[in-house]
Write a protein that holds these residues in place. Sequence first.
Motif, PDB file in Angstrom:
ATOM      1  N   UNK A   1       0.813  -1.210   0.000  1.00  0.00           N
ATOM      2  CA  UNK A   1       0.000   0.000   0.000  1.00  0.00           C
ATOM      3  C   UNK A   1       0.852   1.268   0.000  1.00  0.00           C
ATOM      4  N   UNK A   2       1.906   1.275   0.786  1.00  0.00           N
ATOM      5  CA  UNK A   2       2.795   2.441   0.855  1.00  0.00           C
ATOM      6  C   UNK A   2       3.475   2.663  -0.498  1.00  0.00           C
ATOM      7  N   UNK A   3       3.956   1.579  -1.097  1.00  0.00           N
ATOM      8  CA  UNK A   3       4.650   1.686  -2.387  1.00  0.00           C
ATOM      9  C   UNK A   3       3.691   2.147  -3.475  1.00  0.00           C
ATOM     10  N   UNK A   4       2.502   1.547  -3.527  1.00  0.00           N
ATOM     11  CA  UNK A   4       1.524   1.942  -4.549  1.00  0.00           C
ATOM     12  C   UNK A   4       1.089   3.393  -4.384  1.00  0.00           C
ATOM     13  N   UNK A   5       0.924   3.815  -3.155  1.00  0.00           N
ATOM     14  CA  UNK A   5       0.538   5.199  -2.906  1.00  0.00           C
ATOM     15  C   UNK A   5       1.605   6.156  -3.430  1.00  0.00           C
ATOM     16  N   UNK A   6       2.865   5.775  -3.277  1.00  0.00           N
ATOM     17  CA  UNK A   6       3.968   6.589  -3.780  1.00  0.00           C
ATOM     18  C   UNK A   6       3.977   6.632  -5.313  1.00  0.00           C
ATOM     19  N   UNK A   7       3.765   5.473  -5.948  1.00  0.00           N
ATOM     20  CA  UNK A   7       3.820   5.379  -7.407  1.00  0.00           C
ATOM     21  C   UNK A   7       2.571   5.951  -8.067  1.00  0.00           C
ATOM     22  N   UNK A   8       1.400   5.612  -7.514  1.00  0.00           N
ATOM     23  CA  UNK A   8       0.145   5.903  -8.211  1.00  0.00           C
ATOM     24  C   UNK A   8      -0.781   6.871  -7.479  1.00  0.00           C
TER      25      UNK A   8
END
Length: 149
Positions: free
Chosen positions: A23-30
Motif C-alpha cells: 500500500x505504501x509503495x503503490x501510494x507513492x507510485x500511483x
Amino acid sequence: MHLKYKITDPKCEDFSALVEELNVILDTITTDTGESSFVRDEFCSRTDGCIVVYDQGKAIACGVFRKHQDSSCELKRMFSKVKGAGGYLISQLESYARQKGYERAVLSTRRVNELAINFYKRHGYSEIEAYGKYVHKDRSICLGKVLTI
C-alpha cells in the motif's frame, strides 16, 4: 534463495504485513493504495486463493486471486519484496488457480506502474479490453493470460 509458499487467506498476519508495505509503495507510485479494490471479507476459500511466499522462513511475497467470471480469475494484491520471488509467486498462483478450474487470469494496474506492467508482460500477460470498474478509466490497464497446463 530457498523459496517456499503457503496457501493461506487474506487475514493471515504475514499477508497483511506484506500488503501494508504494498500500500505504501503503490501510494507513492500511483497516489492510490489500491486497497479499495480488494475487500478481505469477500474472500471465499472455495473459489479464491491466497499465497504467501517465504525465503528461509521470512515472508517476502504475496498475492491473491478471486473469481472473476465462470472460468477466469482476477489477480489482486500482488507484491514481492525480493527480486526473483515475484516470478515464483505468479507461477504458484496460476497453478493454484488452474487447480480450482480457472482457464484464464486477468488483472488491472495503473499505467504509471511500468514495473508491474513489464513484469506481467514478461510472464505472458497482454493487454485486454477493460472490465468492470476499469472501463473508461484511462489511468488503468487491464491484462490477461490463458492459464495453460
